[in-house]
Design a protein around this motif. Structure first.
Motif, PDB file in Angstrom:
ATOM      1  N   GLN A  94       0.823  -1.205   0.000  1.00  0.00           N
ATOM      2  CA  GLN A  94       0.000   0.000   0.000  1.00  0.00           C
ATOM      3  C   GLN A  94       0.864   1.265   0.000  1.00  0.00           C
ATOM      4  O   GLN A  94       0.558   2.234  -0.693  1.00  0.00           O
ATOM      5  N   ILE A  95       1.939   1.232   0.783  1.00  0.00           N
ATOM      6  CA  ILE A  95       2.841   2.381   0.816  1.00  0.00           C
ATOM      7  C   ILE A  95       3.508   2.571  -0.543  1.00  0.00           C
ATOM      8  O   ILE A  95       3.593   3.694  -1.057  1.00  0.00           O
ATOM      9  N   SER A  96       3.950   1.477  -1.138  1.00  0.00           N
ATOM     10  CA  SER A  96       4.625   1.550  -2.440  1.00  0.00           C
ATOM     11  C   SER A  96       3.712   2.087  -3.528  1.00  0.00           C
ATOM     12  O   SER A  96       4.183   2.662  -4.516  1.00  0.00           O
ATOM     13  N   ALA A  97       2.391   1.884  -3.353  1.00  0.00           N
ATOM     14  CA  ALA A  97       1.426   2.320  -4.363  1.00  0.00           C
ATOM     15  C   ALA A  97       0.982   3.773  -4.183  1.00  0.00           C
ATOM     16  O   ALA A  97       0.271   4.311  -5.038  1.00  0.00           O
ATOM     17  N   LEU A  98       1.390   4.411  -3.096  1.00  0.00           N
ATOM     18  CA  LEU A  98       1.006   5.810  -2.874  1.00  0.00           C
ATOM     19  C   LEU A  98       1.543   6.689  -4.003  1.00  0.00           C
ATOM     20  O   LEU A  98       2.700   6.557  -4.401  1.00  0.00           O
ATOM     21  N   PRO A  99       0.715   7.593  -4.524  1.00  0.00           N
ATOM     22  CA  PRO A  99       1.168   8.473  -5.615  1.00  0.00           C
ATOM     23  C   PRO A  99       2.447   9.241  -5.278  1.00  0.00           C
ATOM     24  O   PRO A  99       3.326   9.393  -6.121  1.00  0.00           O
ATOM     25  N   VAL A 100       2.564   9.700  -4.034  1.00  0.00           N
ATOM     26  CA  VAL A 100       3.743  10.480  -3.654  1.00  0.00           C
ATOM     27  C   VAL A 100       5.003   9.613  -3.671  1.00  0.00           C
ATOM     28  O   VAL A 100       6.087  10.085  -4.022  1.00  0.00           O
ATOM     29  N   VAL A 101       4.857   8.332  -3.350  1.00  0.00           N
ATOM     30  CA  VAL A 101       6.006   7.408  -3.380  1.00  0.00           C
ATOM     31  C   VAL A 101       6.363   7.056  -4.817  1.00  0.00           C
ATOM     32  O   VAL A 101       7.534   7.086  -5.210  1.00  0.00           O
ATOM     33  N   LYS A 102       5.365   6.714  -5.616  1.00  0.00           N
ATOM     34  CA  LYS A 102       5.611   6.371  -7.019  1.00  0.00           C
ATOM     35  C   LYS A 102       6.205   7.557  -7.765  1.00  0.00           C
ATOM     36  O   LYS A 102       7.082   7.407  -8.603  1.00  0.00           O
ATOM     37  N   GLY A 103       5.689   8.756  -7.450  1.00  0.00           N
ATOM     38  CA  GLY A 103       6.210   9.963  -8.093  1.00  0.00           C
ATOM     39  C   GLY A 103       7.671  10.197  -7.765  1.00  0.00           C
ATOM     40  O   GLY A 103       8.474  10.557  -8.630  1.00  0.00           O
ATOM     41  N   SER A 104       8.045   9.946  -6.510  1.00  0.00           N
ATOM     42  CA  SER A 104       9.444  10.128  -6.096  1.00  0.00           C
ATOM     43  C   SER A 104      10.353   9.130  -6.795  1.00  0.00           C
ATOM     44  O   SER A 104      11.458   9.467  -7.225  1.00  0.00           O
ATOM     45  N   LYS A 105       9.881   7.874  -6.921  1.00  0.00           N
ATOM     46  CA  LYS A 105      10.677   6.853  -7.600  1.00  0.00           C
ATOM     47  C   LYS A 105      10.838   7.189  -9.079  1.00  0.00           C
ATOM     48  O   LYS A 105      11.904   6.993  -9.671  1.00  0.00           O
ATOM     49  N   ASP A 106       9.754   7.710  -9.705  1.00  0.00           N
ATOM     50  CA  ASP A 106       9.832   8.078 -11.122  1.00  0.00           C
ATOM     51  C   ASP A 106      10.840   9.214 -11.333  1.00  0.00           C
ATOM     52  O   ASP A 106      11.588   9.227 -12.312  1.00  0.00           O
TER      53      ASP A 106
END
Length: 225
Positions: free
Chosen positions: A141-153
Motif C-alpha cells: 500500500q505504501i509503495s502504491a502511494l502516488p507520492v512514493v511512485k512519483g518520487s521513484k519516477d
C-alpha cells in the motif's frame, strides 16, 4: 580500558544514533556492534544500517582492519545471517534519512520494510504527515502511494538523464567528419564498435555469427585484445 562499544552502550538516551555510530572508530568495534544489532534487527535496523554503511565504506576504501574481506558481499556472507538485499535496504534507509536530515525519532514507529518503501518520498516538511498515515498501511500500500511512485519516477528520470548526459559527453568528445567529407575507415570502425557496444555482448555476438557464419569469432576477439 573502556572500549568505544561500551561507551555507546552507556551513552545518555539523548545521544542520537548517528553520533553513536560515529563514536565507533575502529573496524573491530563496528563489526562487533553489527553482530550485536543483528540479534534483534527488526528493532535495531536503523542503527544497523548505519553501522553497516560504515563497514561497507571501509571495505570499499580498503581501510586498515578490513583487509580480510575482498568485498562487502563477502563480508556479509561470512559474518551475517541476513541477506545482502535486506542489508542494502537497511543501508539505503539509514543513508536516505541522514542525507535528508530527518531525525530517526520521526519515523521510529514504522517497521523497517515500511520505512524503506516510504523513505524516497519523505522530506522534513512532509514527514509528520506521511508517517502516521503509513503506520496503518502495508508495504504494498505504501509503495502504491502516488507520492512514493512519483518520487521513484523522479529518481529514475534523474538517473536516465545523467546517463544520457554522460553518453552525450563521450560522443561529443569524438571528432566528426566535416560536411561533405567521406568518413574514414577509422570513423567507420569506431561507429561499428559503438553500435555493437550499445547492443551488448550477447546480441553483438549473435549478430556477428549471423553475418559471418564461417568466421572464428573467438580467434578474432582474442586478436582484437
Amino acid at each position: 580500558m573502556t572500549t568505544a562499544t561500551e561507551v555507546v552502550e552507556k551513552a545518555s538516551p539523548v545521544v542520537n544514533i548517528v553520533q553513536k555510530i560515529e563514536a565507533l572508530a575502529k573496524p573491530r568495534d563496528l563489526m562487533k556492534r553489527a553482530k550485536t544489532l543483528e540479534e534483534d534487527y527488526a528493532k535495531s535496523f536503523f542503527e544497523l544500517g548505519g553501522v553497516l554503511s560504515r563497514i561497507k565504506t571501509g571495505i570499499a576504501s580498503k581501510e586498515a582492519g578490513f583487509e580480510k574481506y575482498q568485498s562487502f558481499s563477502a563480508y556479509v556472507a561470512e559474518e551475517h545471517r541476513i541477506s545482502i538485499s535486506q542489508i542494502n535496504k537497511m543501508i539505503f534507509g539509514y543513508e536516505s534519512l541522514v542525507a535528508k536530515q530527518i531525525p530517526y525519532e520521526k519515523v521510529a514507529t514504522l517497521p523497517w520494510s515500511s520505512l524503506v518503501a516510504l523513505v524516497p518520498a519523505l522530506t522534513p516538511e512532509n514527514v509528520d504527515e506521511l508517517v502516521p498515515a503509513a503506520e496503518k498501511m502495508s508495504y504494498k500500500q505504501i509503495s502504491a502511494l502516488p507520492v512514493v511512485k512519483g518520487s521513484k519516477d523522479k529518481t529514475k528520470a534523474k538517473a536516465a538523464n545523467a546517463g544520457v548526459a554522460k553518453k552525450g559527453k563521450a560522443t561529443s568528445a569524438a571528432p566528426t567528419p566535416e560536411a561533405g567529407e567521406a568518413p574514414s575507415a577509422d570513423d567507420k570502425h569506431a561507429a561499428v564498435l559503438a553500435y555493437l557496444t550499445d547492443l551488448g555482448v550477447t546480441k553483438a555476438v549473435a549478430l556477428l555469427k549471423e553475418a559471418f557464419p564461417d568466421a572464428n569469432l573467438a580467434l578474432a576477439l582474442k586478436k582484437s585484445h
